[in-house]
Design an enzyme around this catalytic site. Sequence first.
Site, PDB file in Angstrom:
ATOM      1  N   ASP A   1       3.873   2.227  -4.311  1.00 31.18           N
ATOM      2  CA  ASP A   1       2.876   2.794  -5.225  1.00 31.18           C
ATOM      3  C   ASP A   1       2.836   1.861  -6.417  1.00 31.18           C
ATOM      4  O   ASP A   1       3.752   1.874  -7.254  1.00 31.18           O
ATOM      5  CB  ASP A   1       3.291   4.203  -5.660  1.00 31.18           C
ATOM      6  CG  ASP A   1       2.367   4.779  -6.733  1.00 31.18           C
ATOM      7  OD1 ASP A   1       2.513   5.983  -7.048  1.00 31.18           O
ATOM      8  OD2 ASP A   1       1.511   4.035  -7.286  1.00 31.18           O
ATOM      9  N   VAL A   2       1.822   1.015  -6.503  1.00 31.52           N
ATOM     10  CA  VAL A   2       1.831  -0.051  -7.514  1.00 31.52           C
ATOM     11  C   VAL A   2       1.549   0.481  -8.921  1.00 31.52           C
ATOM     12  O   VAL A   2       1.504  -0.304  -9.871  1.00 31.52           O
ATOM     13  CB  VAL A   2       0.859  -1.190  -7.153  1.00 31.52           C
ATOM     14  CG1 VAL A   2       1.345  -1.955  -5.927  1.00 31.52           C
ATOM     15  CG2 VAL A   2      -0.566  -0.686  -6.974  1.00 31.52           C
TER      16      VAL A   2
ATOM     17  N   LYS B   1     -12.258   0.160 -15.021  1.00 35.65           N
ATOM     18  CA  LYS B   1     -12.793  -1.154 -14.656  1.00 35.65           C
ATOM     19  C   LYS B   1     -13.196  -1.957 -15.894  1.00 35.65           C
ATOM     20  O   LYS B   1     -13.070  -3.190 -15.907  1.00 35.65           O
ATOM     21  CB  LYS B   1     -13.957  -0.988 -13.686  1.00 35.65           C
ATOM     22  CG  LYS B   1     -13.540  -0.407 -12.332  1.00 35.65           C
ATOM     23  CD  LYS B   1     -12.427  -1.224 -11.637  1.00 35.65           C
ATOM     24  CE  LYS B   1     -12.097  -0.682 -10.273  1.00 35.65           C
ATOM     25  NZ  LYS B   1     -11.069  -1.468  -9.552  1.00 35.65           N
TER      26      LYS B   1
ATOM     27  N   SER C   1     -15.290  -4.315 -10.971  1.00 32.03           N
ATOM     28  CA  SER C   1     -16.454  -3.640 -10.400  1.00 32.03           C
ATOM     29  C   SER C   1     -17.647  -3.852 -11.305  1.00 32.03           C
ATOM     30  O   SER C   1     -17.482  -4.089 -12.507  1.00 32.03           O
ATOM     31  CB  SER C   1     -16.193  -2.135 -10.286  1.00 32.03           C
ATOM     32  OG  SER C   1     -17.394  -1.409 -10.096  1.00 32.03           O
TER      33      SER C   1
ATOM     34  N   ASP D   1       0.855  -1.183   0.000  1.00 28.53           N
ATOM     35  CA  ASP D   1       0.000   0.000   0.000  1.00 28.53           C
ATOM     36  C   ASP D   1       0.897   1.241   0.000  1.00 28.53           C
ATOM     37  O   ASP D   1       2.065   1.171   0.397  1.00 28.53           O
ATOM     38  CB  ASP D   1      -0.906  -0.002   1.251  1.00 28.53           C
ATOM     39  CG  ASP D   1      -2.175   0.817   1.053  1.00 28.53           C
ATOM     40  OD1 ASP D   1      -3.269   0.248   1.114  1.00 28.53           O
ATOM     41  OD2 ASP D   1      -2.057   2.043   0.817  1.00 28.53           O
TER      42      ASP D   1
ATOM     43  N   TYR E   1     -12.986   6.016 -13.566  1.00 31.08           N
ATOM     44  CA  TYR E   1     -13.216   4.790 -12.791  1.00 31.08           C
ATOM     45  C   TYR E   1     -13.904   3.746 -13.651  1.00 31.08           C
ATOM     46  O   TYR E   1     -13.463   2.605 -13.762  1.00 31.08           O
ATOM     47  CB  TYR E   1     -14.077   5.111 -11.573  1.00 31.08           C
ATOM     48  CG  TYR E   1     -14.235   3.954 -10.630  1.00 31.08           C
ATOM     49  CD1 TYR E   1     -15.358   3.136 -10.680  1.00 31.08           C
ATOM     50  CD2 TYR E   1     -13.260   3.678  -9.680  1.00 31.08           C
ATOM     51  CE1 TYR E   1     -15.496   2.061  -9.800  1.00 31.08           C
ATOM     52  CE2 TYR E   1     -13.395   2.622  -8.803  1.00 31.08           C
ATOM     53  CZ  TYR E   1     -14.511   1.818  -8.868  1.00 31.08           C
ATOM     54  OH  TYR E   1     -14.656   0.752  -8.003  1.00 31.08           O
TER      55      TYR E   1
HETATM   56  N1  LIG Z   1     -16.004  -0.214  -2.154  1.00 26.13           N
HETATM   57  C1  LIG Z   1     -16.745  -0.551  -3.210  1.00 26.13           C
HETATM   58  O1  LIG Z   1     -17.983  -0.334  -3.257  1.00 26.13           O
HETATM   59  C2  LIG Z   1     -16.108  -1.197  -4.381  1.00 26.13           C
HETATM   60  C3  LIG Z   1     -14.714  -1.243  -4.546  1.00 26.13           C
HETATM   61  N2  LIG Z   1     -14.206  -1.866  -5.680  1.00 26.13           N
HETATM   62  C4  LIG Z   1     -12.763  -1.927  -5.882  1.00 26.13           C
HETATM   63  O2  LIG Z   1     -12.158  -2.599  -4.791  1.00 26.13           O
HETATM   64  C5  LIG Z   1     -10.820  -2.127  -4.615  1.00 26.13           C
HETATM   65  C6  LIG Z   1     -10.641  -1.689  -3.180  1.00 26.13           C
HETATM   66  O3  LIG Z   1     -11.611  -0.696  -2.915  1.00 26.13           O
HETATM   67  P1  LIG Z   1     -11.950  -0.206  -1.409  1.00 26.13           P
HETATM   68  O4  LIG Z   1     -11.444  -1.197  -0.426  1.00 26.13           O
HETATM   69  O5  LIG Z   1     -13.383   0.166  -1.412  1.00 26.13           O
HETATM   70  O6  LIG Z   1     -11.078   1.122  -1.370  1.00 26.13           O
HETATM   71  P2  LIG Z   1     -10.341   1.890  -0.176  1.00 26.13           P
HETATM   72  O7  LIG Z   1     -10.205   3.295  -0.663  1.00 26.13           O
HETATM   73  O8  LIG Z   1     -11.018   1.611   1.116  1.00 26.13           O
HETATM   74  O9  LIG Z   1      -8.897   1.168  -0.167  1.00 26.13           O
HETATM   75  C7  LIG Z   1      -8.055   1.274  -1.279  1.00 26.13           C
HETATM   76  C8  LIG Z   1      -6.628   1.080  -0.801  1.00 26.13           C
HETATM   77  O10 LIG Z   1      -5.758   1.173  -1.929  1.00 26.13           O
HETATM   78  C9  LIG Z   1      -4.634   1.948  -1.573  1.00 26.13           C
HETATM   79  N3  LIG Z   1      -4.017   2.533  -2.768  1.00 26.13           N
HETATM   80  C10 LIG Z   1      -4.507   3.542  -3.527  1.00 26.13           C
HETATM   81  N4  LIG Z   1      -3.662   3.839  -4.526  1.00 26.13           N
HETATM   82  C11 LIG Z   1      -2.601   2.988  -4.393  1.00 26.13           C
HETATM   83  C12 LIG Z   1      -1.398   2.803  -5.115  1.00 26.13           C
HETATM   84  N5  LIG Z   1      -1.097   3.569  -6.189  1.00 26.13           N
HETATM   85  N6  LIG Z   1      -0.537   1.844  -4.710  1.00 26.13           N
HETATM   86  C13 LIG Z   1      -0.829   1.079  -3.627  1.00 26.13           C
HETATM   87  N7  LIG Z   1      -1.950   1.208  -2.895  1.00 26.13           N
HETATM   88  C14 LIG Z   1      -2.823   2.152  -3.284  1.00 26.13           C
HETATM   89  C15 LIG Z   1      -5.180   2.992  -0.612  1.00 26.13           C
HETATM   90  O11 LIG Z   1      -4.159   3.544   0.179  1.00 26.13           O
HETATM   91  C16 LIG Z   1      -6.173   2.163   0.189  1.00 26.13           C
HETATM   92  O12 LIG Z   1      -5.584   1.573   1.312  1.00 26.13           O
HETATM   93  C17 LIG Z   1     -10.648  -0.982  -5.632  1.00 26.13           C
HETATM   94  O13 LIG Z   1     -10.010  -1.486  -6.791  1.00 26.13           O
HETATM   95  C18 LIG Z   1     -12.087  -0.587  -5.964  1.00 26.13           C
HETATM   96  O14 LIG Z   1     -12.192  -0.032  -7.264  1.00 26.13           O
HETATM   97  C19 LIG Z   1     -14.997  -2.429  -6.641  1.00 26.13           C
HETATM   98  C20 LIG Z   1     -16.354  -2.395  -6.497  1.00 26.13           C
HETATM   99  C21 LIG Z   1     -16.994  -1.794  -5.363  1.00 26.13           C
HETATM  100  C1  LIG Z   2     -16.968   4.356  -7.045  1.00 29.04           C
HETATM  101  C2  LIG Z   2     -18.157   3.407  -7.117  1.00 29.04           C
HETATM  102  O1  LIG Z   2     -19.331   4.085  -7.125  1.00 29.04           O
HETATM  103  C3  LIG Z   2     -18.065   2.409  -5.977  1.00 29.04           C
HETATM  104  O2  LIG Z   2     -17.084   1.531  -6.388  1.00 29.04           O
HETATM  105  C4  LIG Z   2     -17.710   0.601  -7.167  1.00 29.04           C
HETATM  106  O3  LIG Z   2     -17.136  -0.046  -7.988  1.00 29.04           O
HETATM  107  C5  LIG Z   2     -19.159   0.523  -6.848  1.00 29.04           C
HETATM  108  O4  LIG Z   2     -19.995   0.899  -7.907  1.00 29.04           O
HETATM  109  C6  LIG Z   2     -19.240   1.503  -5.746  1.00 29.04           C
HETATM  110  O5  LIG Z   2     -20.478   2.136  -5.749  1.00 29.04           O
END
Ligand SMILES: NC(=O)C1=CN([C@@H]2O[C@H](COP(=O)(O)OP(=O)(O)OC[C@H]3O[C@@H](n4cnc5c(N)ncnc54)[C@H](O)[C@@H]3O)[C@@H](O)[C@H]2O)C=CC1
Ligand SMILES: C[C@H](O)[C@@H]1OC(=O)[C@H](O)[C@@H]1O
Length: 255
Positions: free
Chosen positions: A59-60, A155, A138, A36, A151
């Site tokens: 930073d990936v 995806k 997503s 992270d 976004y």
């Molecule tokens: N929360 C949701 O409703 C949904 C999330 N997703 C996907 O799931 C994945 C995780 O999302 P969440 O846990 O909700 O997000 P979050 O924002 O809670 O966590 C994301 C993490 O990624 C880290 N990060 C960001 N940029 C980075 C980089 N360049 N290098 C390394 N780490 C980095 C951040 O520091 C954070 O810890 C994302 O790919 C998101 O698009 C997909 C569908 C729904």
């Molecule tokens: C950013 C989006 O709205 C969030 O991440 C997803 O992929 C889901 O649709 C969540 O709503």
Amino acid sequence: MRLANKIAIVTGASQGIGLACASRLVQEGARVMLADVRETEGHAAVEQLGAAARFFCADVSQKADVDALVAATLEAFGQLDILVNNAGVTHAAEFLDLAEEDFDRVLRINLKSMFLCSQAAAREMIKRGSGCIINMSSVNAELAIPNQVPYVVSKGGVNQLTRVAAISLASHGVRVNAIGPGTILTELAKKAVLGSPEARHTILSRTPLGRCGEPEEVAAIAAFLASDDASYLTGQTLYADGGRMALNYTVPVQE
Ligand SMILES: NC(=O)C1=CN([C@@H]2O[C@H](COP(=O)(O)OP(=O)(O)OC[C@H]3O[C@@H](n4cnc5c(N)ncnc54)[C@H](O)[C@@H]3O)[C@@H](O)[C@H]2O)C=CC1
Ligand SMILES: C[C@H](O)[C@@H]1OC(=O)[C@H](O)[C@@H]1O
């Protein structure tokens, strides 16, 4: 303990879905390198997960960091079996207002990072003739949101990266799949789509199961895809969305 003796990398693992994935992989017997950009939170996550977890600040979206991450994983654990490409961000702006640098940043983090990590990890996996890559896509790979342009685009690319990597790596015994979550209760979703009662109502009106998902429910699918229970699955995107993708009308919302 379906993942005993397996070594995994989980990106974006200091919170949310990534931390839940790392935790579930550890529960199933794997040792995990959490990656992270947020160092303090990353070390705190490792404290929470115990001796089976390590942290590497990376930073990936940057190749040098990705190469260092894989090298650190091999140094710490000696092999690499599982990669969970989870790191992701969003940026809210209407199409006509979106700045080029914001488009580029989201595509770099959400899509290019997955290519960089998959290529570096696969080069190690093919040495052992097996491996598993899981990309966090997503529902928005297919369902567009007007103020989430980069976004949505990223995806859609994740789904195609999953397919092309799967067909490219199959002969080496490396499987590549994606998970397409719906709205999951994390910081990203709270900021992006759950910021008001009206926004939450809109999401729930499109979700047959009538609720947002939990990070652990996504992590359970990641553990399945990483295990031999998914040995004949590659190139697929599994939508963990409460029925969102099956729905083409709204449902009554139980407030
Ligand atoms: N929360 C949701 O409703 C949904 C999330 N997703 C996907 O799931 C994945 C995780 O999302 P969440 O846990 O909700 O997000 P979050 O924002 O809670 O966590 C994301 C993490 O990624 C880290 N990060 C960001 N940029 C980075 C980089 N360049 N290098 C390394 N780490 C980095 C951040 O520091 C954070 O810890 C994302 O790919 C998101 O698009 C997909 C569908 C729904
Ligand atoms: C950013 C989006 O709205 C969030 O991440 C997803 O992929 C889901 O649709 C969540 O709503």
